[in-house]
Design a protein around this motif. Sequence first.
Motif, mmCIF file in Angstrom:
data_model
loop_
_atom_site.group_PDB
_atom_site.id
_atom_site.type_symbol
_atom_site.label_atom_id
_atom_site.label_comp_id
_atom_site.label_asym_id
_atom_site.label_seq_id
_atom_site.Cartn_x
_atom_site.Cartn_y
_atom_site.Cartn_z
ATOM 1 N N SER A 18 0.854 -1.177 0.000
ATOM 2 C CA SER A 18 0.000 0.000 0.000
ATOM 3 C C SER A 18 0.901 1.242 0.000
ATOM 4 N N VAL A 19 0.575 2.166 -0.924
ATOM 5 C CA VAL A 19 1.421 3.341 -1.131
ATOM 6 C C VAL A 19 0.790 4.544 -0.432
ATOM 7 N N ASN A 20 1.611 5.316 0.266
ATOM 8 C CA ASN A 20 1.163 6.592 0.840
ATOM 9 C C ASN A 20 1.153 7.620 -0.302
ATOM 10 N N PRO A 21 -0.011 8.142 -0.665
ATOM 11 C CA PRO A 21 -0.054 9.012 -1.849
ATOM 12 C C PRO A 21 0.686 10.339 -1.654
ATOM 13 N N TYR A 22 0.899 10.735 -0.407
ATOM 14 C CA TYR A 22 1.622 12.003 -0.179
ATOM 15 C C TYR A 22 3.114 11.815 -0.440
ATOM 16 N N THR A 23 3.689 10.716 0.111
ATOM 17 C CA THR A 23 5.131 10.485 -0.076
ATOM 18 C C THR A 23 5.400 9.640 -1.321
ATOM 19 N N GLN A 24 4.358 9.018 -1.836
ATOM 20 C CA GLN A 24 4.445 8.058 -2.952
ATOM 21 C C GLN A 24 5.335 6.865 -2.604
ATOM 22 N N ASP A 71 -18.020 2.374 21.121
ATOM 23 C CA ASP A 71 -17.145 3.004 22.125
ATOM 24 C C ASP A 71 -15.673 2.814 21.765
ATOM 25 N N LEU A 72 -15.341 1.661 21.199
ATOM 26 C CA LEU A 72 -13.937 1.410 20.818
ATOM 27 C C LEU A 72 -13.543 2.299 19.633
ATOM 28 N N ILE A 73 -14.470 2.502 18.710
ATOM 29 C CA ILE A 73 -14.183 3.401 17.581
ATOM 30 C C ILE A 73 -13.919 4.809 18.125
ATOM 31 N N ALA A 74 -14.764 5.236 19.061
ATOM 32 C CA ALA A 74 -14.585 6.575 19.640
ATOM 33 C C ALA A 74 -13.230 6.661 20.345
ATOM 34 N N ARG A 75 -12.870 5.604 21.056
ATOM 35 C CA ARG A 75 -11.593 5.606 21.792
ATOM 36 C C ARG A 75 -10.410 5.777 20.829
ATOM 37 N N ASP A 76 -10.463 5.075 19.670
ATOM 38 C CA ASP A 76 -9.304 5.026 18.765
ATOM 39 C C ASP A 76 -9.439 5.923 17.541
ATOM 40 N N ALA A 77 -10.426 6.825 17.552
ATOM 41 C CA ALA A 77 -10.735 7.595 16.339
ATOM 42 C C ALA A 77 -9.503 8.278 15.735
ATOM 43 N N GLU A 78 -8.695 8.922 16.582
ATOM 44 C CA GLU A 78 -7.555 9.688 16.035
ATOM 45 C C GLU A 78 -6.525 8.752 15.406
ATOM 46 N N LYS A 79 -6.259 7.651 16.122
ATOM 47 C CA LYS A 79 -5.258 6.687 15.631
ATOM 48 C C LYS A 79 -5.721 6.087 14.294
ATOM 49 N N MET A 80 -6.986 5.717 14.232
ATOM 50 C CA MET A 80 -7.515 5.091 13.020
ATOM 51 C C MET A 80 -7.535 6.093 11.864
ATOM 52 N N ALA A 81 -7.873 7.340 12.192
ATOM 53 C CA ALA A 81 -7.910 8.378 11.148
ATOM 54 C C ALA A 81 -6.525 8.571 10.548
ATOM 55 N N GLY A 89 -4.480 9.503 1.573
ATOM 56 C CA GLY A 89 -4.066 10.884 1.305
ATOM 57 C C GLY A 89 -5.118 11.925 1.613
ATOM 58 N N LYS A 90 -6.233 11.510 2.222
ATOM 59 C CA LYS A 90 -7.233 12.525 2.566
ATOM 60 C C LYS A 90 -6.797 13.270 3.830
ATOM 61 N N LEU A 91 -7.316 14.469 4.003
ATOM 62 C CA LEU A 91 -6.862 15.298 5.118
ATOM 63 C C LEU A 91 -7.136 14.613 6.450
ATOM 64 N N LEU A 92 -6.133 14.673 7.321
ATOM 65 C CA LEU A 92 -6.292 14.055 8.643
ATOM 66 C C LEU A 92 -7.512 14.639 9.356
ATOM 67 N N GLY A 308 -1.132 20.573 0.421
ATOM 68 C CA GLY A 308 0.032 20.161 1.206
ATOM 69 C C GLY A 308 -0.160 18.838 1.903
ATOM 70 N N ASP A 309 0.621 18.673 2.967
ATOM 71 C CA ASP A 309 0.648 17.430 3.731
ATOM 72 C C ASP A 309 -0.731 17.183 4.353
ATOM 73 N N PRO A 310 -1.361 16.054 4.045
ATOM 74 C CA PRO A 310 -2.684 15.776 4.607
ATOM 75 C C PRO A 310 -2.703 15.784 6.138
ATOM 76 N N MET A 311 -1.533 15.562 6.750
ATOM 77 C CA MET A 311 -1.477 15.521 8.226
ATOM 78 C C MET A 311 -1.429 16.927 8.840
ATOM 79 N N ASP A 312 -1.133 17.933 8.022
ATOM 80 C CA ASP A 312 -0.993 19.305 8.528
ATOM 81 C C ASP A 312 -2.379 19.940 8.673
ATOM 82 N N PRO A 313 -2.717 20.404 9.876
ATOM 83 C CA PRO A 313 -4.065 20.950 10.076
ATOM 84 C C PRO A 313 -4.364 22.180 9.208
#
Length: 482
Positions: A18-24, A71-81, A89-92, A308-313
């Motif tokens: 699986s390729v990271n589309p930002y870094t390719q 509840d588990l999805i809510a707990r891990d939402a940021e990590k999963m996102a 490559g979608k915005l964090l 820019g970087d999808p991780m950048d807010p």
Amino acid sequence: MYVGGKWLDASNGRTLNSVNPYTQKVWATVPDATADDVNAAIVAARDAFDHGPWNATTPQQRAAMMRRLADLIARDAEKMARIESTDNGKLLKEMVAQWRYMPEWFHYYAGQATQGWGEVLPSDKPNFVAFTRKEPIGVVAAITPWNSPVLLMIWKLAPVLAAGCTFIVKPSEHTPVSTLAFAKLVEEAGIPPGVFNVLTGGPDIGRQLVADPRIDKIAFTGSDGVGRAIARAAAENFTRVSLELGGKSPQIVFDDCDPAAAANGILSGIFAATGQTCMAGSRLIVQRTIHNEIVRRLLERVKTIRLGDPMDPQTEMGPAATEPQFQKVLAMVKAARAEGATVAYGGEQAPQGGFFVMPTILTGITNDMTIARDEVFGPVLSVLTFDTEEEAIRIANDTRYGLAAGIWTLNLQRAHRVVAKVRAGSVWVNAYRTFGPYAPFGGFKHSGIGRENGHEGMAEYLETKSVWIELSGNLRDPFTIG
Ligand code: NAD
């Protein structure tokens, strides 16, 4: 992969990247399922459905598991996102918002599970009681695309669990990682082995699932071309199918709208998620009297969109998700130019390089041009004009698709008239892109078959059984029935 409650490699050990589309760059390696692996998943899902313990659970027990999963999805939402954003490559910030909203699907359908379905029928035969039972449809195979892999999967999974069905999902080969990570949460929620299975691999896995007579229902989200192939294959076994396909959705802008709000809605409708959403408002159909003002507002803002970087807010638009997708967008803009489109903005690779395409606005489009007819699935807005309400409706409906539409007017009567005439599964007035677990979503015409979400989303996973019970115990004459 997650099959029958076990974590497995492909039976022949093969993997895909699986390729990271930002870094390719390749950032993850997952199993590439074999035909044997597909068979194992079908056996596991069949067994869990036919023999239990899943089929012996009460709706209340299933609802409790679903709420745990929520509840588990809510707990891990940021990590999963973060995983999903790295994969597609979608915005964090957009993925975090999606993941934080996902628990609602499990809460909503946990509620549906315990509502009770079926009805007592108004029998006209005094010695009969008649009623319907709603029963789970069976083993469901879900095939999902790369743009919102887990959100589009849970639109299927939540009603599947509520109904008491079992589930095999094959995520897109471009974005398989988040669905595997999600399986960890399913395991932790205590959902029994075989109820939820993940196979990773390419179209062959999808083809095998679709052709297998042990699958009772196929739930697909993806392109209309693949949807057509799936419908054909499913016809062989009369396998039930729901299809959520593409769109060429109109944004109809009347000169009595609030132009600032309309411009914002148009921009978010086409440039959010780099235009890679099925509901992208890709055809702007604007009244001639307000065309210049709307285009001016769009141009002012589009120039400031931060790529820019999808991780950048701070980033507002990320790259295309895959190299073929990047190439396709540029090729379609080039073809549009050749057909007479004017590039008012963009139309090229962005200065960032890589898979970045500039947000693009094409003016002077007529509805017969290819760019107005075919889905781009990228950040390309085609601008068309109209003079009268009738003409606007005619242009809006002159498409093989019918997924969504936006209407921009402050005239209430006009809004209602146009809502009723536009042939699309979701219509927004003075807004765009809102959705929720309670609102049916799906397409008219080539945009699909069936609905996800809401009561109708639940019905997709239920069979209806009519039951007649004779009350006198005295059925003697074979020819007086009916
Ligand atoms: P795609 O149709 O190319 O692939 C979707 C999935 O189908 C992938 O998992 C793929 O491996 C699998 N597949 C491919 N060929 C197959 C076959 N013959 N049999 C079975 N499975 C097969 O779509 P994509 O490029 O991943 O996604 C983009 C498309 O999805 C766009 O057209 C978009 O409009 C649509 N989409 C629709 C919705 C909606 O809800 N209506 C939502 C998101 C995306």
